[in-house]
Design an enzyme around this catalytic site. Structure first.
Site, mmCIF file in Angstrom:
data_model
loop_
_atom_site.group_PDB
_atom_site.id
_atom_site.type_symbol
_atom_site.label_atom_id
_atom_site.label_comp_id
_atom_site.label_asym_id
_atom_site.label_seq_id
_atom_site.Cartn_x
_atom_site.Cartn_y
_atom_site.Cartn_z
ATOM 1 C CG ASP A 112 -5.291 86.422 26.343
ATOM 2 O OD1 ASP A 112 -6.288 87.161 26.312
ATOM 3 O OD2 ASP A 112 -4.856 85.808 25.352
ATOM 4 C CG ASP B 281 -6.335 90.817 22.148
ATOM 5 O OD1 ASP B 281 -6.052 91.828 21.479
ATOM 6 O OD2 ASP B 281 -7.425 90.231 22.067
#
Length: 206
Positions: A133, A131
């Protein structure tokens, strides 16, 4: 360096000998290699800062404290955007795609998590399924309308993006603020609580 390091800042200077006796061996090894720790949210004694040690495996996270006097270097997420984040992995491509839009906001922002750690240290912590962030510093209220527009943008890039809005009192998830929910979860040093406006100091003091 900031007068007081903020959540997500990376700090160099903590050594293995400063860890408690019960600290895991992997955490000692990380510090022995000269890797930084990341500032986390927690109440600590004066002269200390709450930090976390990051290991190679996803579950290797160890929370501890660091004396402010030991800090040799501090790198904030926004400082990581002072040079291009080059790479073909989805998280890096997403960062490149979002940069011009986030820069237009004229607010401090930058990568945290595995992307921020790799950009700051050169240690390969990102993989194809990572992911992205991000933290966006919002000292003033961010409108729900703008939040929805931003969420639409981050949903179009080639990986999942978790963007946190950093308010003067703590952090909230952009996705939650954009959803129109009456109350959102504010993460702060004393824990997490549901609030209607993270920027309303009167409500937070109640």
């Amino acid at each position: 360096m900031h007068h007081i390091p903020r959540p997500h800042d990376l700090l160099w200077g903590l050594t293995p000998t400063r860890l408690p006796a019960e600290a895991p061996a992997w955490a000692r090894q990380v510090l022995a290699e000269g890797q930084p720790v990341v500032v986390r949210r927690a109440l600590v004694e004066k002269g200390q800062i709450a930090v976390g040690v990051r290991g190679a495996a996803r579950g290797q996270r160890y929370g501890t404290v660091m004396p402010l006097a030991l800090i040799l270097r501090c790198v904030s997420p926004e400082q990581l955007m002072e040079q291009p984040a080059l790479g073909e992995l989805p998280a890096l491509r997403a960062l490149t795609l979002l940069k011009p839009y986030l820069d237009e906001l004229r607010l401090a922002w930058g990568p945290t998590g595995s992307v921020g750690f790799q950009l700051a240290t050169g240690v390969e912590t990102i993989h194809v399924a990572s992911d992205l962030d991000l933290v966006l510093r919002t000292p003033q209220p961010l409108s729900r309308t703008l939040a929805k527009e931003l969420q639409c943008l981050v949903d179009e890039v080639p990986c999942r993006v978790d963007l946190q809005l950093e308010t003067p009192s703590g952090a909230i998830a952009l996705r939650e603020w954009a959803s129109g929910s009456a109350r959102v979860l504010l993460k702060c040093a004393t824990g997490a609580r549901l609030v209607t406006s993270p920027w309303d100091l009167a409500e937070l003091a109640a």
